[in-house]
Motif scaffolding. Structure first.
Motif, mmCIF file in Angstrom:
data_model
loop_
_atom_site.group_PDB
_atom_site.id
_atom_site.type_symbol
_atom_site.label_atom_id
_atom_site.label_comp_id
_atom_site.label_asym_id
_atom_site.label_seq_id
_atom_site.Cartn_x
_atom_site.Cartn_y
_atom_site.Cartn_z
ATOM 1 N N GLU A 214 0.836 -1.200 0.000
ATOM 2 C CA GLU A 214 0.000 0.000 0.000
ATOM 3 C C GLU A 214 0.873 1.253 0.000
ATOM 4 O O GLU A 214 2.069 1.204 0.267
ATOM 5 C CB GLU A 214 -0.896 0.000 1.256
ATOM 6 N N GLU A 215 0.234 2.370 -0.299
ATOM 7 C CA GLU A 215 0.911 3.661 -0.206
ATOM 8 C C GLU A 215 1.210 4.006 1.255
ATOM 9 O O GLU A 215 0.452 3.583 2.133
ATOM 10 C CB GLU A 215 0.031 4.760 -0.824
ATOM 11 N N PRO A 216 2.265 4.739 1.616
ATOM 12 C CA PRO A 216 3.268 5.330 0.703
ATOM 13 C C PRO A 216 4.403 4.389 0.355
ATOM 14 O O PRO A 216 5.295 4.758 -0.397
ATOM 15 C CB PRO A 216 3.776 6.525 1.511
ATOM 16 N N LEU A 217 4.359 3.124 0.896
ATOM 17 C CA LEU A 217 5.437 2.176 0.624
ATOM 18 C C LEU A 217 5.512 1.853 -0.870
ATOM 19 O O LEU A 217 6.592 1.635 -1.415
ATOM 20 C CB LEU A 217 5.216 0.896 1.441
ATOM 21 N N THR A 219 4.950 3.821 -3.497
ATOM 22 C CA THR A 219 5.698 4.866 -4.203
ATOM 23 C C THR A 219 7.182 4.770 -3.896
ATOM 24 O O THR A 219 8.040 4.927 -4.781
ATOM 25 C CB THR A 219 5.176 6.256 -3.800
ATOM 26 N N PHE A 220 7.506 4.475 -2.638
ATOM 27 C CA PHE A 220 8.908 4.379 -2.227
ATOM 28 C C PHE A 220 9.613 3.215 -2.942
ATOM 29 O O PHE A 220 10.710 3.381 -3.484
ATOM 30 C CB PHE A 220 8.971 4.193 -0.713
ATOM 31 N N ILE A 221 8.957 2.059 -2.969
ATOM 32 C CA ILE A 221 9.565 0.893 -3.631
ATOM 33 C C ILE A 221 9.688 1.125 -5.128
ATOM 34 O O ILE A 221 10.691 0.781 -5.753
ATOM 35 C CB ILE A 221 8.732 -0.378 -3.338
ATOM 36 N N SER A 222 8.658 1.741 -5.704
ATOM 37 C CA SER A 222 8.698 2.021 -7.141
ATOM 38 C C SER A 222 9.861 2.950 -7.475
ATOM 39 O O SER A 222 10.543 2.775 -8.496
ATOM 40 C CB SER A 222 7.371 2.651 -7.565
ATOM 41 N N TYR A 223 10.110 3.938 -6.615
ATOM 42 C CA TYR A 223 11.219 4.864 -6.860
ATOM 43 C C TYR A 223 12.573 4.152 -6.763
ATOM 44 O O TYR A 223 13.510 4.463 -7.507
ATOM 45 C CB TYR A 223 11.168 6.019 -5.856
ATOM 46 N N LEU A 224 12.672 3.177 -5.872
ATOM 47 C CA LEU A 224 13.953 2.485 -5.670
ATOM 48 C C LEU A 224 14.269 1.470 -6.770
ATOM 49 O O LEU A 224 15.407 1.042 -6.908
ATOM 50 C CB LEU A 224 13.951 1.760 -4.317
ATOM 51 N N SER A 225 13.261 1.076 -7.540
ATOM 52 C CA SER A 225 13.453 0.027 -8.542
ATOM 53 C C SER A 225 14.269 0.523 -9.730
ATOM 54 O O SER A 225 13.946 1.538 -10.344
ATOM 55 C CB SER A 225 12.093 -0.472 -9.024
ATOM 56 N N PHE A 226 15.338 -0.192 -10.074
ATOM 57 C CA PHE A 226 16.120 0.138 -11.264
ATOM 58 C C PHE A 226 15.247 0.101 -12.509
ATOM 59 O O PHE A 226 15.326 0.966 -13.380
ATOM 60 C CB PHE A 226 17.274 -0.869 -11.442
ATOM 61 N N ASP A 227 14.425 -0.925 -12.609
ATOM 62 C CA ASP A 227 13.607 -1.114 -13.802
ATOM 63 C C ASP A 227 12.661 0.067 -14.007
ATOM 64 O O ASP A 227 12.535 0.598 -15.109
ATOM 65 C CB ASP A 227 12.809 -2.417 -13.685
ATOM 66 N N THR A 228 12.004 0.490 -12.927
ATOM 67 C CA THR A 228 11.077 1.623 -13.031
ATOM 68 C C THR A 228 11.800 2.880 -13.463
ATOM 69 O O THR A 228 11.318 3.634 -14.321
ATOM 70 C CB THR A 228 10.391 1.860 -11.668
ATOM 71 N N GLN A 229 12.973 3.119 -12.894
ATOM 72 C CA GLN A 229 13.721 4.335 -13.210
ATOM 73 C C GLN A 229 14.239 4.342 -14.642
ATOM 74 O O GLN A 229 14.414 5.402 -15.246
ATOM 75 C CB GLN A 229 14.895 4.493 -12.231
#
Length: 267
Positions: A214-217, A219-229
């Motif tokens: 769930e949020e805000p975790l 968003t935090f995990i998505s930001y940390l992901s190499f693939d997403t970035q």
């Protein structure tokens, strides 16, 4: 800085005088070629279907194949990103581990070379070899540009292609920085390569957890992901947040490596 550049030149000369680098070059070209041919075949197949039934009747996913840039090159960069995940640990593993195994690290620490110059020199050498490895993949968009055709006149959207390639270089630079830090922790090259892969792979796959939290975790995990970035950069979208993220990981890894080398100097 002159000392760091001298170390970088020495590292590059070592890479290019051993068969290991050429084995990595061959693997990169061979595997990338397989993906390139597969993407071309898929591109031609979708266009053949579009000629028969029209683009409107094809699944929405087929829209990506309307041009060579999105249908072949952007997807090829995604494949090269995965290949780099396997290749980079084998290029970074020797940076410090080999010095320790050959007992030359202790001798190096007795020279007037500062730990910062040593870390920067070895990193620049590693950066040179990963850039050369990724540079080989530029032959594929060049082939498309030379032999491809398009009704609109421009075969490829070169700003998108080059920005995506810049994202790949940033990804390779990040892998080398993380790998160099791990190489500084051990004298076994294979252990360094394995640990680097073990760190990078889950880090890249973090986006798989996004839907289960769930949020805000989330968003935090998505930001940390190499693939997403990397996704926006590979599609030719310049995202400042991604640049800041990768540069932060690189600088933090270099800082950790510097601290490790400095601690071992006084141990």
């Amino acid at each position: 800085m002159r000392t760091a550049l001298a170390i970088a030149r020495k590292e590059l000369s070592i890479y290019f005088t051993t068969p290991w680098a050429y084995a990595v070059f061959t693997a990169m070209v061979a595997i990338s070629s397989l993906f390139f041919v597969g993407l071309l075949q898929a591109f031609q197949s979708v266009h053949e279907q579009a000629r028969q039934v029209g683009w409107a009747r094809l699944p929405p996913d087929a829209a990506v194949y309307r041009n060579l840039t999105d249908g072949v090159v952007v997807q090829l960069w995604g494949a090269v990103m995965i290949i780099t995940l396997f290749v980079a640990p084998f290029l970074s593993m020797r940076l410090f581990a080999e010095e320790k195994r050959n007992k030359t690290f202790e001798l190096l620490m007795t020279t007037p070379v500062r730990p910062l110059e040593l870390v920067l020199g070895k990193y620049l050498g590693g950066l040179g070899i990963i850039s050369a490895t990724l540079g080989l993949t530029l032959v594929f968009p060049l082939l498309l540009s030379a032999f491809g055709s398009s009704a609109s006149g421009a075969v490829l959207e070169w700003p998108t292609v080059l920005l995506g390639y810049g994202g790949l270089l940033l990804w390779g630079a990040t892998c080398m920085a993380v790998g160099m830090f791990i190489s500084a922790l051990t004298e076994s090259q294979m252990v360094a390569a394995l640990l680097t892969f073990v760190v990078l792979l889950p880090w890249m796959m973090l986006h798989g957890l996004v839907q289960s939290v769930e949020e805000p975790l989330r968003t935090f995990i998505s930001y940390l992901s190499f693939d997403t970035q990397l996704q926006n950069l590979l599609r030719g979208v310049l995202d400042v947040k991604s640049l800041v993220f990768f540069l932060s990981v690189i600088l933090f890894s270099l800082l950790l490596t510097h601290r490790t080398v400095e601690a071992q100097r006084w141990a």
